[in-house]
Structures are given as structure tokens and as C-alpha cells.
Design a protein around this motif. Structure first.
Motif, PDB file in Angstrom:
ATOM      1  N   VAL A 237       0.834  -1.205   0.000  1.00 12.65           N
ATOM      2  CA  VAL A 237       0.000   0.000   0.000  1.00 12.65           C
ATOM      3  C   VAL A 237       0.866   1.252   0.000  1.00 12.65           C
ATOM      4  CG1 VAL A 237      -1.668   1.333   1.346  1.00 12.65           C
ATOM      5  CG2 VAL A 237      -1.964  -1.132   1.092  1.00 12.65           C
ATOM      6  N   LEU A 238       1.963   1.206   0.765  1.00 11.35           N
ATOM      7  CA  LEU A 238       2.826   2.376   0.895  1.00 11.35           C
ATOM      8  C   LEU A 238       3.648   2.626  -0.361  1.00 11.35           C
ATOM      9  CD1 LEU A 238       3.950   4.626   2.718  1.00 11.35           C
ATOM     10  CD2 LEU A 238       5.640   2.989   3.550  1.00 11.35           C
ATOM     11  N   TYR A 239       4.197   1.560  -0.949  1.00 11.54           N
ATOM     12  CA  TYR A 239       5.161   1.733  -2.036  1.00 11.54           C
ATOM     13  C   TYR A 239       4.576   1.512  -3.429  1.00 11.54           C
ATOM     14  CZ  TYR A 239       8.731   1.832   1.577  1.00 11.54           C
ATOM     15  OH  TYR A 239       9.486   2.172   2.674  1.00 11.54           O
ATOM     16  N   PHE A 240       3.370   0.990  -3.545  1.00  7.19           N
ATOM     17  CA  PHE A 240       2.800   0.744  -4.867  1.00  7.19           C
ATOM     18  C   PHE A 240       1.434   1.406  -5.034  1.00  7.19           C
ATOM     19  CE2 PHE A 240       5.703  -2.865  -4.265  1.00  7.19           C
ATOM     20  CZ  PHE A 240       6.471  -2.724  -5.406  1.00  7.19           C
ATOM     21  N   VAL A 241       0.534   1.144  -4.109  1.00 10.20           N
ATOM     22  CA  VAL A 241      -0.828   1.663  -4.259  1.00 10.20           C
ATOM     23  C   VAL A 241      -0.859   3.178  -4.102  1.00 10.20           C
ATOM     24  CG1 VAL A 241      -3.176   1.588  -3.358  1.00 10.20           C
ATOM     25  CG2 VAL A 241      -1.828  -0.518  -3.493  1.00 10.20           C
ATOM     26  N   SER A 242      -0.217   3.692  -3.055  1.00  7.63           N
ATOM     27  CA  SER A 242      -0.244   5.142  -2.813  1.00  7.63           C
ATOM     28  C   SER A 242       0.353   5.949  -3.968  1.00  7.63           C
ATOM     29  CB  SER A 242       0.474   5.467  -1.500  1.00  7.63           C
ATOM     30  OG  SER A 242      -0.175   4.857  -0.409  1.00  7.63           O
ATOM     31  N   TRP A 277       5.492   1.689 -15.676  1.00 10.47           N
ATOM     32  CA  TRP A 277       6.705   1.168 -15.025  1.00 10.47           C
ATOM     33  C   TRP A 277       6.365   0.544 -13.665  1.00 10.47           C
ATOM     34  CZ3 TRP A 277       9.085   2.786 -10.425  1.00 10.47           C
ATOM     35  CH2 TRP A 277      10.330   2.204 -10.166  1.00 10.47           C
ATOM     36  N   LEU A 278       5.494   1.188 -12.904  1.00  8.49           N
ATOM     37  CA  LEU A 278       5.093   0.617 -11.613  1.00  8.49           C
ATOM     38  C   LEU A 278       4.384  -0.724 -11.793  1.00  8.49           C
ATOM     39  CD1 LEU A 278       3.748   3.440  -9.260  1.00  8.49           C
ATOM     40  CD2 LEU A 278       5.583   1.820  -8.812  1.00  8.49           C
ATOM     41  N   LEU A 279       3.587  -0.851 -12.835  1.00  2.00           N
ATOM     42  CA  LEU A 279       2.910  -2.122 -13.101  1.00  2.00           C
ATOM     43  C   LEU A 279       3.926  -3.222 -13.380  1.00  2.00           C
ATOM     44  CD1 LEU A 279       0.357  -3.771 -13.596  1.00  2.00           C
ATOM     45  CD2 LEU A 279       0.365  -2.941 -15.959  1.00  2.00           C
ATOM     46  N   GLN A 280       4.983  -2.899 -14.108  1.00  2.00           N
ATOM     47  CA  GLN A 280       6.022  -3.892 -14.387  1.00  2.00           C
ATOM     48  C   GLN A 280       6.748  -4.301 -13.107  1.00  2.00           C
ATOM     49  OE1 GLN A 280       6.406  -5.342 -17.364  1.00  2.00           O
ATOM     50  NE2 GLN A 280       4.665  -4.098 -18.021  1.00  2.00           N
TER      51      GLN A 280
END
Length: 437
Positions: A237-242, A277-280
Motif C-alpha cells: 500500500v505504501l510503495y505501490f498503491v499510494s 513502469w510501476l505495473l512492471q
């Protein structure tokens, strides 16, 4: 005489003590292993099954490898069975009630982990000693690290709950030869060490009697321990979702920028590339499976589509704002939807082409005209010039009003898109992550 009596008493005492305590564990071991055969089942009656109990202590969840779908755990295994050929009378053997024997010297059930995965195949079991009691009861405990296959359910990632079975049983003895007995109704978690990524929810046990296709009519016992763990989602949640929610919000806020700034498209495409890029990066934490789409992947795909749609609509609104050719009045239905009001009279009454005589022709024929007709001709030419200037001014004024109306329309579309996309982002985020937060 008294001295001789005391001496005889001491001598008898020493002889008795020597007989009682003179037996060593080594002698008991030699006595038990003399003629002992570890290959045959340890029962006097061959028709009886060896009753073996298994108790599993879950010590630590080392790691869950999503790409390989393998759970690595540290366990303590405790097996109990009775060996009819390893019993003795403690009173006849120095009151020794238990000894330690190497497990490789006696019979053992050789229980295996059915769904174990190991790069070198079946790894060796730790060579620890077994405790043998005088009544023939054998207790064998040893630690082991197991790589167990675990089919992951990643639909709710990163709020997923995984259930990984550990199936233990004999590979060669069926239920008529080896009977598995559970010590407790569930696995032991007293010595469990907390994991930073997973929360242990339960460690359940189920004893099964299975008939396999290889052996019709023959039942095989197995004990299946199921580890139920829940992922600690704060990291994701902190490093990807937010960051993804923030970037999607910035893509929506792009409609708030004035079109003249020239940074709207750059912002949209930068955010679109960042989300991709985050999805990868997230895919590296997921197994390679096409059976289901993870929750976080669905959110990233939705935000990427949102950012892409935002970029496309930004191009559309910019084309309206900078519309400079073939200007036509804003259609009535658009004027009605976006409350632009009625058309300006200057726009409704467009200037028509000048029907007067051509001024250039009058200049050409001035010298040929008689003196009495020259004055009216000059008056007419001046009137035509003034009319031409007036028409040019009306045309420029009409063009300016049309251009201004299209810019106002583009601005109102931007504000409507800002509100609409913000609502979509809130509904999207709340709908996907709301039930899990």
C-alpha cells in the motif's frame, strides 16, 4: 565378632550395588541390537499395523516464492511408534528405562512430504538420535526445512490469504501395514516465530484415507497440515498503491492547468509512463499465471486507462482551445449543455460580400471619365473603401468572438472532465481497495 559382621555386611552391600549399577547403556544397546533387523516392521504379529503418530511444530515461515509458487518453512517433526523388538526389563538392566539410538540403526516409518519441491530431489532427513523407552516406545524428533508447493490465489493481492497444504504419509506402507494417528486436532504453533511479510492465521490438520488409482481397494493414510497465512499489505500500500493513486490524481488534475501553459500533454504522458513502469515492478512479486487478474494489477490497468483517456481528452480540448481555422459558431446543443447563452448578433449577421462596383476598376477608368462625372466617382470609391474597412472590422470582430466562444467551451469541458475523472478515480479506488482497507 562385631567387626567381622560389619565387614560381611559391607561386602554384601558392595556386591549388590555392583550388580545393580554395573549395567551400562552400552550394554543395553548391544543387547537390543544383537540380531535386530531394521528392514522388517517391528511387530510380533505380522497382521497388525504399526501405529505411528506424527506431531508437526511450525517454527518459521521463511519465504513464499510467488514465481515458483513454493512455500519454504522450518518445521520440527515428532514421530512416535512402538517397536516390539526394542523392549527390556529395567529391573534387570540397572533400572535404565530409556536409551538413545541412532535412527539409522533401527526401523522407522520413513514418512515423506508428498508435495515437497527440492532442487536436488528428496533431501536427506537429519540424522538425529531416537529416544527408546523400555516398553518399546520410540520417540524421534528432528528439525527440517521444507520447500512445499503451494498454488497461490492472487485475486486479492496485496490483501490475499494463502492456504498451503503440507501432506505427510508413507510412500511404501498402506493403511493395513502402517496406521497414522494424529496427536492433536491441529498443528503445533507454540514455538512459531513471527514473519515480517505474513501473518499466521491457522495451522489445521486433516487425516485422510485415500485410495489411489495404482492400487484399487487399498487405502493409504496421510496427514495434511494446512498453513493459512495472510499477507501484511502495508508495504504494498505504501510503495505501490499510494504512488499510483497519487499519479492518477495528478493526471486528473491536468484538466485544471490552463491550456496556454503547454505542460498538460507532457504531464499526462509522464504519468502514463510512470504508471506502466510501476505495473512492471508489481509483476515481479506475482506468479506467472493467467487464471486470474490480481486486484492491484486491475487497479493499475484501470489507472493507466484513466491516464490514457485523460491524455486523449486533453488533446481534444486543446484542439478546441486553439481552433484557428474554419471557425463556425458553436452548435446549439453544445451551447445548451454548457450554458453559453444565445449567439451574439455580430456572429448571427455575418458580413456579406460587397456588391458595389469594384474600386480598382474605378481607379483605372478615372482618366477616361469626363470632368463632370469624376466627382461622383470619387465619392462612390470612398464609400466603397469605407464599406470594405467596415466589413473587415466586422469579420475580425466575428472571428474574435468565435475564437473566444470555442476557448470558453474548451475551458468548461476541462472543468467537467476534471469533476468526472475525479469521481471515477474515487469510485475506482474505493471499489477496489475499500473492502480490504
Amino acid at each position: 565378632m562385631a567387626t567381622m559382621t560389619v565387614f560381611a555386611f559391607v561386602l554384601l552391600y558392595l556386591c549388590y550395588f555392583q550388580n545393580v549399577t554395573g549395567v551400562t547403556e552400552r550394554e543395553v544397546v548391544d543387547m537390543l541390537l544383537t540380531g535386530y533387523q531394521k528392514e522388517g516392521r517391528p511387530v510380533q504379529d505380522p497382521t497388525q499395523a504399526v501405529v505411528t503418530s506424527l506431531d508437526v511444530f511450525l517454527i518459521q515461515i521463511v519465504k513464499l516464492v510467488p514465481q515458483r509458487q513454493v512455500l519454504i518453512v522450518n518445521l520440527w517433526l515428532l514421530q512416535r511408534w512402538k517397536d516390539d523388538f526394542l523392549s527390556w526389563n529395567p529391573a534387570e538392566h540397572g533400572n535404565i528405562s530409556s536409551i538413545r539410538l541412532g535412527i539409522n540403526k533401527i526401523w522407522r516409518a520413513r514418512l515423506v512430504h508428498y508435495n515437497r519441491q527440492h532442487e536436488e530431489g528428496w533431501s536427506k532427513t537429519p540424522d538425529t538420535n531416537a529416544i527408546v523407552r523400555s516398553n518399546g516406545e520410540v520417540l524421534w524428533a528432528y528439525p527440517i526445512t521444507i520447500h512445499s508447493t503451494c498454488v497461490l490465489d492472487i485475486v486479492n493481492f496485496p490483501f490475499d490469504v494463502q492456504r498451503c497444504p503440507l501432506k505427510f504419509g508413507s510412500w511404501t506402507y498402506d493403511a493395513s501395514s502402517l496406521k497414522l494417528l494424529n496427536v492433536s486436532v491441529r498443528g503445533n504453533m507454540d514455538e512459531f516465530i513471527e514473519n515480517g511479510e505474513w501473518t499466521l492465521m491457522s495451522f489445521d490438520l486433516e487425516v485422510n484415507h485415500v485410495e489411489y488409482s495404482c492400487c484399487p481397494g487399498v487405502l493409504w493414510d496421510d496427514m495434511t497440515y494446512t498453513i493459512t497465512i495472510k499477507r501484511r499489505s502495508k508495504f504494498y500500500v505504501l510503495y505501490f498503491v499510494s504512488p499510483s493513486v497519487l499519479m492518477a490524481f495528478m493526471a486528473v488534475c491536468g484538466f485544471w492547468l490552463p491550456p496556454d501553459s503547454g505542460e498538460r500533454l507532457l504531464l499526462c504522458f509522464t504519468l502514463l509512463l510512470s504508471l506502466t513502469w510501476l505495473l512492471q515492478v508489481v509483476t515481479h512479486h506475482l506468479p506467472d499465471t493467467a487464471t486470474s487478474i490480481p486486484l492491484i494489477s486491475a487497479f493499475f490497468i484501470a489507472t493507466i486507462l484513466l491516464a490514457g483517456t485523460s491524455a486523449a481528452l486533453t488533446i481534444f480540448t486543446l484542439s478546441l482551445h486553439f481552433k484557428t481555422f474554419d471557425l463556425q459558431p458553436v452548435p446549439k446543443w453544445l451551447r445548451y449543455i454548457f450554458c453559453l447563452g444565445p449567439l451574439h448578433p455580430n456572429i448571427v449577421n455575418a458580413p456579406k460580400a460587397n456588391d458595389h462596383e469594384d474600386m480598382d476598376a474605378s481607379f483605372v477608368t478615372d482618366d477616361a471619365m469626363p470632368m463632370e462625372a469624376l466627382q461622383p466617382s470619387r465619392t462612390l470609391r470612398a464609400r466603397n473603401v469605407l464599406q470594405h474597412l467596415k466589413d473587415e472590422h466586422q469579420s475580425m470582430s466575428r472571428y474574435g468572438r468565435l475564437e473566444k466562444e470555442w476557448k470558453i467551451l474548451a475551458g468548461k469541458i476541462d472543468r467537467c472532465l476534471l469533476v468526472a475523472f475525479f469521481i471515477v478515480l474515487v469510485v475506482l479506488t474505493g471499489g477496489i481497495f475499500g473492502p480490504h482497507v
